[in-house]
Design a protein around this motif. Structure first.
Motif, PDB file in Angstrom:
ATOM      1  N   GLU A 161       0.828  -1.207   0.000  1.00 20.77           N
ATOM      2  CA  GLU A 161       0.000   0.000   0.000  1.00 20.77           C
ATOM      3  C   GLU A 161       0.862   1.256   0.000  1.00 20.77           C
ATOM      4  O   GLU A 161       0.631   2.182  -0.779  1.00 20.77           O
ATOM      5  N   ASN A 162       1.899   1.267   0.837  1.00 17.81           N
ATOM      6  CA  ASN A 162       2.803   2.410   0.911  1.00 17.81           C
ATOM      7  C   ASN A 162       3.540   2.604  -0.418  1.00 17.81           C
ATOM      8  O   ASN A 162       3.631   3.722  -0.931  1.00 17.81           O
ATOM      9  N   ARG A 163       4.062   1.519  -0.983  1.00 17.02           N
ATOM     10  CA  ARG A 163       4.789   1.598  -2.254  1.00 17.02           C
ATOM     11  C   ARG A 163       3.893   2.110  -3.364  1.00 17.02           C
ATOM     12  O   ARG A 163       4.252   3.003  -4.111  1.00 17.02           O
ATOM     13  N   ASN A 164       2.706   1.524  -3.503  1.00 12.31           N
ATOM     14  CA  ASN A 164       1.801   1.953  -4.571  1.00 12.31           C
ATOM     15  C   ASN A 164       1.422   3.418  -4.421  1.00 12.31           C
ATOM     16  O   ASN A 164       1.356   4.151  -5.411  1.00 12.31           O
ATOM     17  N   GLN A 165       1.193   3.850  -3.195  1.00 15.04           N
ATOM     18  CA  GLN A 165       0.841   5.252  -2.964  1.00 15.04           C
ATOM     19  C   GLN A 165       1.994   6.166  -3.355  1.00 15.04           C
ATOM     20  O   GLN A 165       1.792   7.163  -4.046  1.00 15.04           O
ATOM     21  N   ARG A 166       3.213   5.813  -2.941  1.00 16.48           N
ATOM     22  CA  ARG A 166       4.376   6.658  -3.243  1.00 16.48           C
ATOM     23  C   ARG A 166       4.737   6.659  -4.724  1.00 16.48           C
ATOM     24  O   ARG A 166       4.956   7.700  -5.314  1.00 16.48           O
ATOM     25  N   ILE A 167       4.831   5.501  -5.317  1.00 20.12           N
ATOM     26  CA  ILE A 167       5.291   5.408  -6.712  1.00 20.12           C
ATOM     27  C   ILE A 167       4.172   5.733  -7.691  1.00 20.12           C
ATOM     28  O   ILE A 167       4.354   6.529  -8.605  1.00 20.12           O
ATOM     29  N   LEU A 168       3.018   5.126  -7.534  1.00 14.87           N
ATOM     30  CA  LEU A 168       1.938   5.364  -8.481  1.00 14.87           C
ATOM     31  C   LEU A 168       1.334   6.750  -8.274  1.00 14.87           C
ATOM     32  O   LEU A 168       0.896   7.374  -9.242  1.00 14.87           O
TER      33      LEU A 168
END
Length: 183
Positions: free
Chosen positions: A168-175
């Motif tokens: 969730e954190n990765r998708n929020q930051r990158i996407l």
């Protein structure tokens, strides 16, 4: 008064076997540079201990430890050498051969970023056609190239609650960044 000096062992290496990340776990098996160089040597036909030592310039004790670790990991196997009685050679298992695309990707990255004067020392060509191989890339089903910004992470069957938070954190930051760039 005697002062106690604690020296950390520079050879100490953290183990990642308990980490729920397959990249970390893969690095636990082959992340030490000698390991991948030994695998590379196997793909170049090296099978004997003395050949590995000569080609890599590696100390005997280090080579022995790395070969044993690669055997233990199921990446290499011993086999009896025909031309040398009571002597074993080393070769890749199926698990070891599956590392070849990793070596090719590292070679291509090194060719792009580290080749002296931008001139790679060798090219990989298809044996049948004589044509250079395609670059290793991540691509969609339609063949279009994808970067890490084009991929969404989703929980896999081995995901834990920690994994889900990381996703969730990765998708929020990158996407989220990709969405901001395209706006």
């Amino acid at each position: 008064m005697t002062k106690l000096i604690v020296v950390k062992n520079p050879m100490y290496r953290k183990r990642f076997t308990g980490m729920n990340c397959t990249i970390a776990r893969a690095l636990d098996e082959v992340g030490e540079w000698w390991s991948l160089l030994i695998v590379r040597e196997c793909t170049q036909g090296t099978t004997r201990f003395d050949e590995f030592q000569r080609e890599l310039g590696i100390a005997r004790n280090v080579l022995t430890a790395r070969l044993e670790r690669l055997i233990e990991a199921g990446i290499l196997e011993r086999f009896p050498l025909q031309d040398r009685a009571n002597t074993d050679g080393y070769r890749l298992t199926g698990k070891g051969e599956a590392l070849y695309p990793v070596l090719v990707a590292l070679k291509q990255w090194g060719d792009d970023w580290l080749a002296p004067n931008g001139k790679p020392p060798l090219e990989l060509v298809d044996r049948k056609t004589g044509e250079p191989i395609e670059r290793i890339t991540v691509h969609g089903k339609d063949g279009s190239p994808l970067s890490f910004r084009d991929l969404r992470f989703e929980p896999g069957p081995g995901a834990t609650s920690t994994t889900e938070r990381v996703i969730e954190n990765r998708n929020q930051r990158i996407l989220g960044q990709a969405d901001e760039r395209s706006a």
